[in-house]
Design a protein around this motif. Sequence first.
Motif, PDB file in Angstrom:
ATOM      1  N   THR A   1       0.861  -1.168   0.000  1.00  0.00           N
ATOM      2  CA  THR A   1       0.000   0.000   0.000  1.00  0.00           C
ATOM      3  C   THR A   1       0.903   1.225   0.000  1.00  0.00           C
ATOM      4  OG1 THR A   1      -1.704  -1.175   1.209  1.00  0.00           O
ATOM      5  CG2 THR A   1      -1.795   1.231   1.269  1.00  0.00           C
ATOM      6  N   HIS A   2       0.619   2.149  -0.902  1.00  0.00           N
ATOM      7  CA  HIS A   2       1.454   3.346  -1.023  1.00  0.00           C
ATOM      8  C   HIS A   2       0.599   4.488  -1.567  1.00  0.00           C
ATOM      9  CE1 HIS A   2       1.529   1.333  -4.897  1.00  0.00           C
ATOM     10  NE2 HIS A   2       1.748   2.505  -5.446  1.00  0.00           N
ATOM     11  N   ALA A   3       1.126   5.694  -1.467  1.00  0.00           N
ATOM     12  CA  ALA A   3       0.390   6.879  -1.916  1.00  0.00           C
ATOM     13  C   ALA A   3       1.142   7.568  -3.044  1.00  0.00           C
ATOM     14  CB  ALA A   3       0.196   7.846  -0.750  1.00  0.00           C
ATOM     15  N   HIS A   4       0.379   8.129  -3.968  1.00  0.00           N
ATOM     16  CA  HIS A   4       0.929   8.952  -5.052  1.00  0.00           C
ATOM     17  C   HIS A   4       0.484  10.386  -4.817  1.00  0.00           C
ATOM     18  CE1 HIS A   4       2.348   5.747  -7.738  1.00  0.00           C
ATOM     19  NE2 HIS A   4       1.308   5.056  -7.299  1.00  0.00           N
TER      20      HIS A   4
ATOM     21  N   SER B   1      -4.969   6.855 -14.997  1.00  0.00           N
ATOM     22  CA  SER B   1      -5.330   5.443 -15.150  1.00  0.00           C
ATOM     23  C   SER B   1      -4.683   4.548 -14.093  1.00  0.00           C
ATOM     24  CB  SER B   1      -4.941   4.960 -16.551  1.00  0.00           C
ATOM     25  OG  SER B   1      -3.536   5.062 -16.728  1.00  0.00           O
ATOM     26  N   HIS B   2      -3.545   4.951 -13.560  1.00  0.00           N
ATOM     27  CA  HIS B   2      -2.872   4.147 -12.529  1.00  0.00           C
ATOM     28  C   HIS B   2      -3.618   4.210 -11.196  1.00  0.00           C
ATOM     29  CE1 HIS B   2       0.393   2.078 -10.553  1.00  0.00           C
ATOM     30  NE2 HIS B   2       0.510   3.050  -9.662  1.00  0.00           N
ATOM     31  N   LEU B   3      -4.480   5.190 -11.034  1.00  0.00           N
ATOM     32  CA  LEU B   3      -5.151   5.418  -9.754  1.00  0.00           C
ATOM     33  C   LEU B   3      -6.612   4.977  -9.752  1.00  0.00           C
ATOM     34  CD1 LEU B   3      -3.736   8.985  -9.052  1.00  0.00           C
ATOM     35  CD2 LEU B   3      -2.891   6.807  -8.185  1.00  0.00           C
TER      36      LEU B   3
ATOM     37  N   THR C   1      -6.259  10.462   0.307  1.00  0.00           N
ATOM     38  CA  THR C   1      -5.882  10.623   1.710  1.00  0.00           C
ATOM     39  C   THR C   1      -5.032  11.878   1.836  1.00  0.00           C
ATOM     40  OG1 THR C   1      -3.819   9.376   1.531  1.00  0.00           O
ATOM     41  CG2 THR C   1      -5.820   8.113   2.011  1.00  0.00           C
ATOM     42  N   GLU C   2      -4.607  12.175   3.069  1.00  0.00           N
ATOM     43  CA  GLU C   2      -3.724  13.334   3.289  1.00  0.00           C
ATOM     44  C   GLU C   2      -2.391  13.167   2.571  1.00  0.00           C
ATOM     45  OE1 GLU C   2      -3.193  14.227   7.406  1.00  0.00           O
ATOM     46  OE2 GLU C   2      -5.345  14.260   7.794  1.00  0.00           O
ATOM     47  N   ALA C   3      -1.943  11.918   2.430  1.00  0.00           N
ATOM     48  CA  ALA C   3      -0.653  11.652   1.788  1.00  0.00           C
ATOM     49  C   ALA C   3      -0.740  11.681   0.264  1.00  0.00           C
ATOM     50  CB  ALA C   3      -0.126  10.296   2.240  1.00  0.00           C
ATOM     51  N   GLY C   4      -1.935  11.681  -0.285  1.00  0.00           N
ATOM     52  CA  GLY C   4      -2.116  11.634  -1.736  1.00  0.00           C
ATOM     53  C   GLY C   4      -3.137  10.568  -2.073  1.00  0.00           C
ATOM     54  N   PHE C   5      -3.053  10.026  -3.259  1.00  0.00           N
ATOM     55  CA  PHE C   5      -3.957   8.959  -3.681  1.00  0.00           C
ATOM     56  C   PHE C   5      -3.335   7.630  -3.287  1.00  0.00           C
ATOM     57  CE2 PHE C   5      -4.905  12.460  -6.598  1.00  0.00           C
ATOM     58  CZ  PHE C   5      -6.261  12.596  -6.355  1.00  0.00           C
ATOM     59  N   GLU C   6      -3.978   6.902  -2.375  1.00  0.00           N
ATOM     60  CA  GLU C   6      -3.426   5.674  -1.811  1.00  0.00           C
ATOM     61  C   GLU C   6      -4.082   4.456  -2.443  1.00  0.00           C
ATOM     62  OE1 GLU C   6      -3.858   4.006   2.513  1.00  0.00           O
ATOM     63  OE2 GLU C   6      -2.326   5.589   2.504  1.00  0.00           O
ATOM     64  N   HIS C   7      -3.251   3.468  -2.790  1.00  0.00           N
ATOM     65  CA  HIS C   7      -3.761   2.212  -3.327  1.00  0.00           C
ATOM     66  C   HIS C   7      -2.718   1.116  -3.113  1.00  0.00           C
ATOM     67  CE1 HIS C   7      -1.883   2.527  -7.608  1.00  0.00           C
ATOM     68  NE2 HIS C   7      -1.137   3.130  -6.730  1.00  0.00           N
TER      69      HIS C   7
END
Length: 138
Positions: free
Chosen positions: A96-99, A107-109, A115-121
């Motif tokens: 699990t990581h954030a962009h 498309s990757h998201l 989230t506060e850190a960015g887009f997490e997936h």
Amino acid sequence: QLLLPLWFVLGLGYSLAQTPSGRLIKRSADPVDRPALFAAQFALSHACWLITYPIAGLVGAAIGLPFTFILLGVIGAGALLAAIWLWPRHDPDVLTHAHEDLPHGHSHLEDAVSTEAGFEHSHGYVVNDRHPKWPKAS
């Protein structure tokens, strides 16, 4: 008669060393990057042989093969201990990581949550253009 079992043991040892490196490279890179990583692994393995082959020859000629066998075993055990020490104990395939650098709708998201850190997936993680470095442990 003794040569066949020796070849078997040597082949077993070689495959135990080489198979994990190939699986590691395949797991750690996109298909387009794998040739360069396999070439780098090939060069690194040959650099190690460049060191250990002269040790085997020089020490074997000067002191004898039994001591050389022990010395090279100690070098191999040291390499194994270094790998155990350096490699993370928990190494999941999916991370699990954030962009924070990709725009909403990229498309990757598709499955990402804001989230506060960015887009997490989460997905199978490799270092590539979208993931330039390994994420920090959470």
